[in-house]
Scaffold this motif. Structure first.
Motif, PDB file in Angstrom:
ATOM      1  N   GLN A   1       0.827  -1.215   0.000  1.00 58.61           N
ATOM      2  CA  GLN A   1       0.000   0.000   0.000  1.00 58.61           C
ATOM      3  C   GLN A   1       0.857   1.259   0.000  1.00 58.61           C
ATOM      4  OE1 GLN A   1      -2.565  -0.364   3.354  1.00 58.61           O
ATOM      5  NE2 GLN A   1      -3.913  -1.926   2.401  1.00 58.61           N
ATOM      6  N   LEU A   2       1.957   1.231   0.770  1.00 53.65           N
ATOM      7  CA  LEU A   2       2.852   2.418   0.787  1.00 53.65           C
ATOM      8  C   LEU A   2       3.502   2.634  -0.573  1.00 53.65           C
ATOM      9  CD1 LEU A   2       4.531   1.964   4.300  1.00 53.65           C
ATOM     10  CD2 LEU A   2       2.793   3.624   3.634  1.00 53.65           C
ATOM     11  N   ARG A   3       3.896   1.546  -1.270  1.00 50.85           N
ATOM     12  CA  ARG A   3       4.492   1.685  -2.595  1.00 50.85           C
ATOM     13  C   ARG A   3       3.495   2.304  -3.568  1.00 50.85           C
ATOM     14  NH1 ARG A   3       6.021  -3.818  -1.915  1.00 50.85           N
ATOM     15  NH2 ARG A   3       8.120  -4.004  -1.004  1.00 50.85           N
ATOM     16  N   ASP A   4       2.250   1.821  -3.478  1.00 47.11           N
ATOM     17  CA  ASP A   4       1.235   2.361  -4.377  1.00 47.11           C
ATOM     18  C   ASP A   4       1.019   3.857  -4.124  1.00 47.11           C
ATOM     19  OD1 ASP A   4       1.011  -0.161  -5.378  1.00 47.11           O
ATOM     20  OD2 ASP A   4      -0.827  -0.673  -4.238  1.00 47.11           O
ATOM     21  N   LEU A   5       0.992   4.257  -2.879  1.00 48.71           N
ATOM     22  CA  LEU A   5       0.815   5.668  -2.569  1.00 48.71           C
ATOM     23  C   LEU A   5       2.001   6.513  -3.066  1.00 48.71           C
ATOM     24  CD1 LEU A   5      -0.615   5.405   1.091  1.00 48.71           C
ATOM     25  CD2 LEU A   5      -1.852   6.074  -0.966  1.00 48.71           C
ATOM     26  N   ALA A   6       3.209   5.951  -2.938  1.00 50.69           N
ATOM     27  CA  ALA A   6       4.395   6.705  -3.404  1.00 50.69           C
ATOM     28  C   ALA A   6       4.373   6.852  -4.917  1.00 50.69           C
ATOM     29  CB  ALA A   6       5.669   5.980  -2.934  1.00 50.69           C
ATOM     30  N   ALA A   7       4.017   5.757  -5.623  1.00 49.68           N
ATOM     31  CA  ALA A   7       3.951   5.834  -7.090  1.00 49.68           C
ATOM     32  C   ALA A   7       2.877   6.816  -7.529  1.00 49.68           C
ATOM     33  CB  ALA A   7       3.671   4.444  -7.659  1.00 49.68           C
ATOM     34  N   GLN A   8       1.791   6.819  -6.844  1.00 46.90           N
ATOM     35  CA  GLN A   8       0.709   7.758  -7.200  1.00 46.90           C
ATOM     36  C   GLN A   8       1.127   9.201  -6.938  1.00 46.90           C
ATOM     37  OE1 GLN A   8      -2.874   6.924  -5.105  1.00 46.90           O
ATOM     38  NE2 GLN A   8      -4.165   8.277  -6.355  1.00 46.90           N
ATOM     39  N   ALA A   9       1.899   9.447  -5.905  1.00 45.68           N
ATOM     40  CA  ALA A   9       2.368  10.803  -5.604  1.00 45.68           C
ATOM     41  C   ALA A   9       3.362  11.269  -6.662  1.00 45.68           C
ATOM     42  CB  ALA A   9       2.968  10.860  -4.196  1.00 45.68           C
ATOM     43  N   ARG A  10       4.288  10.392  -7.079  1.00 42.84           N
ATOM     44  CA  ARG A  10       5.236  10.758  -8.110  1.00 42.84           C
ATOM     45  C   ARG A  10       4.548  11.057  -9.428  1.00 42.84           C
ATOM     46  NH1 ARG A  10       8.344   6.570  -5.659  1.00 42.84           N
ATOM     47  NH2 ARG A  10       7.592   5.138  -7.299  1.00 42.84           N
ATOM     48  N   GLN A  11       3.519  10.301  -9.737  1.00 42.30           N
ATOM     49  CA  GLN A  11       2.809  10.515 -10.997  1.00 42.30           C
ATOM     50  C   GLN A  11       2.105  11.863 -11.002  1.00 42.30           C
ATOM     51  OE1 GLN A  11       0.050   7.459 -11.887  1.00 42.30           O
ATOM     52  NE2 GLN A  11      -0.510   8.273 -13.923  1.00 42.30           N
ATOM     53  N   GLN A  12       1.484  12.245  -9.883  1.00 39.51           N
ATOM     54  CA  GLN A  12       0.832  13.565  -9.800  1.00 39.51           C
ATOM     55  C   GLN A  12       1.825  14.708  -9.878  1.00 39.51           C
ATOM     56  OE1 GLN A  12      -1.387  13.543  -6.190  1.00 39.51           O
ATOM     57  NE2 GLN A  12      -2.960  12.039  -6.939  1.00 39.51           N
ATOM     58  N   ARG A  13       2.988  14.502  -9.280  1.00 38.57           N
ATOM     59  CA  ARG A  13       4.015  15.548  -9.337  1.00 38.57           C
ATOM     60  C   ARG A  13       4.499  15.719 -10.785  1.00 38.57           C
ATOM     61  NH1 ARG A  13       8.704  14.164  -5.670  1.00 38.57           N
ATOM     62  NH2 ARG A  13       6.986  14.204  -4.143  1.00 38.57           N
ATOM     63  N   ALA A  14       4.664  14.592 -11.531  1.00 39.56           N
ATOM     64  CA  ALA A  14       5.133  14.697 -12.920  1.00 39.56           C
ATOM     65  C   ALA A  14       4.100  15.391 -13.785  1.00 39.56           C
ATOM     66  CB  ALA A  14       5.419  13.295 -13.452  1.00 39.56           C
ATOM     67  N   GLU A  15       2.858  15.156 -13.526  1.00 37.15           N
ATOM     68  CA  GLU A  15       1.817  15.827 -14.311  1.00 37.15           C
ATOM     69  C   GLU A  15       1.797  17.319 -14.048  1.00 37.15           C
ATOM     70  OE1 GLU A  15      -1.795  13.871 -13.348  1.00 37.15           O
ATOM     71  OE2 GLU A  15      -1.335  12.017 -14.441  1.00 37.15           O
ATOM     72  N   LEU A  16       2.062  17.743 -12.845  1.00 31.70           N
ATOM     73  CA  LEU A  16       2.055  19.184 -12.512  1.00 31.70           C
ATOM     74  C   LEU A  16       3.281  19.854 -13.118  1.00 31.70           C
ATOM     75  CD1 LEU A  16       0.928  19.045  -8.786  1.00 31.70           C
ATOM     76  CD2 LEU A  16      -0.412  19.796 -10.732  1.00 31.70           C
ATOM     77  N   ALA A  17       4.401  19.161 -13.224  1.00 27.55           N
ATOM     78  CA  ALA A  17       5.609  19.765 -13.789  1.00 27.55           C
ATOM     79  C   ALA A  17       5.466  19.895 -15.307  1.00 27.55           C
ATOM     80  CB  ALA A  17       6.838  18.929 -13.453  1.00 27.55           C
TER      81      ALA A  17
END
Length: 342
Positions: free
Chosen positions: A326-342
């Motif tokens: 679950q923690l890995r999934d949350l980290a991957a989801q956070a990185r993906q949102q950050r890449a979309e904002l950049a």
């Protein structure tokens, strides 16, 4: 007319009772009831001797020896019975009253009644007629006769009354009359008085108080010796051996808690007094089975505890893996949102 009379007699019912007539040949009386006559006739016709059959003994009574049929008495028939003449007196007891004649020469037929009742009986026609008494018999009693009868009646009443009163009065013990004894003392006796050579002693019974406690105690006499016991026969005496003396040796009584005089008792004496040598130590076979069962139950319990601990550990490992995923999934989801904002 004869035919009418015969026809009338045939229509009349049979009489319930007949005249009792003595039978000299048998020495008994014939039955007087119609049912009994019918039963007797039936038995006579068939040539049977003995009592009638069961169910046909209503109002039947044994009269002769043949009625018992070589058997005993009938308990259901409440009359005097003498089977085989047992209990029957040889001489017949008959109460015959002697023929009596009065003063006029007439037969006194009422002698039977007078003999039974012992009372005044009026059985003649002249007894019911009016009786005429003389004038002297009808005169009133004189004063002297009246006083005499009164005194006699009063004495009789007083006597009856005194008897009843004396019956209720408590009885007293009869007191003895005093006794007088003449006593002549010896001249050489101590205290002799010449002026009083003879003395008279009066003995009177002393009055006893009924409420006083008893002065003497009744003691029970000890029971006498019983009858001697039966002799007991023993085998002849034999010489004791050393082993017999050792077996019959009783160790002294030594306490494990008290030693008032402070004696030094060796251990072997204590152990011998304890009675341990008198019994053999034997281990029951079930102790081994019990220990084996306890060992098996302990091993099984250990195995169950180990399996339960392994299951708990595996469940914790599985929960840790799920949490890390679950923690890995949350980290991957956070990185993906950050890449979309950049």
């Amino acid at each position: 007319p004869c035919s009418k009379m015969a026809h009338l007699l045939r229509r009349l019912p049979r009489p319930r009772r007949e005249l009792e007539m003595a039978d000299a040949a048998v020495g008994s009386f014939k039955a007087a009831v119609g049912d009994v006559l019918a039963t007797t006739a039936a038995s006579a016709s068939t040539g049977l001797r003995g009592p009638p059959l069961y169910g046909k003994r209503q109002n039947w009574q044994p009269r002769s020896l043949a009625d018992f049929g070589d058997g005993g008495a009938f308990p259901e028939i409440h009359t005097a019975q003498y089977p085989l003449d047992m209990g029957k007196t040889s001489t017949a007891q008959q109460k015959v009253v002697a023929l009596q004649v009065d003063a006029d020469g007439r037969v006194a037929w009422d002698a039977v009644i007078k003999d039974k009742n012992k009372l005044q009986t009026w059985s003649r026609p002249e007894d019911s007629r009016e009786k005429w008494s003389k004038l002297e018999e009808l005169d009133r009693p004189t004063v002297e006769l009246d006083v005499l009868n009164t005194e006699r009646t009063q004495k009789a009443l007083e006597l009856a009354l005194n008897r009843k009163m004396q019956a209720g009065v408590p009885k007293k013990a009869d007191q003895k009359e005093p006794e007088f004894i003449r006593y002549t003392p010896k001249q050489d006796a101590p205290g002799y008085n010449e002026n009083c050579r003879e003395r008279v002693i009066k003995l009177v019974e002393r009055q006893v108080d009924p409420f006083m406690p008893p002065k003497f105690k009744h003691k029970k006499v000890p029971r006498g010796p019983p009858s001697p016991p039966p002799p007991v026969h023993h085998s002849p005496a034999r010489k004791l051996t050393a082993q017999d003396q050792k077996d019959w040796k009783i160790p002294p009584c030594i306490s494990n808690w008290k030693n008032a005089k402070g004696y030094t008792i060796p251990l072997d004496k204590r152990l011998s007094a304890d009675g341990r040598q008198l019994q053999d130590v034997a281990v029951n076979d079930k102790f081994a089975a019990l220990s084996e069962d306890l060992y098996l139950s302990e091993r099984k319990a250990r195995e169950e505890i180990k399996i339960r601990n392994d299951m708990v550990r595996q469940r914790k490992v599985r929960e840790e893996e799920i949490r890390e995923q679950q923690l890995r999934d949350l980290a991957a989801q956070a990185r993906q949102q950050r890449a979309e904002l950049a």
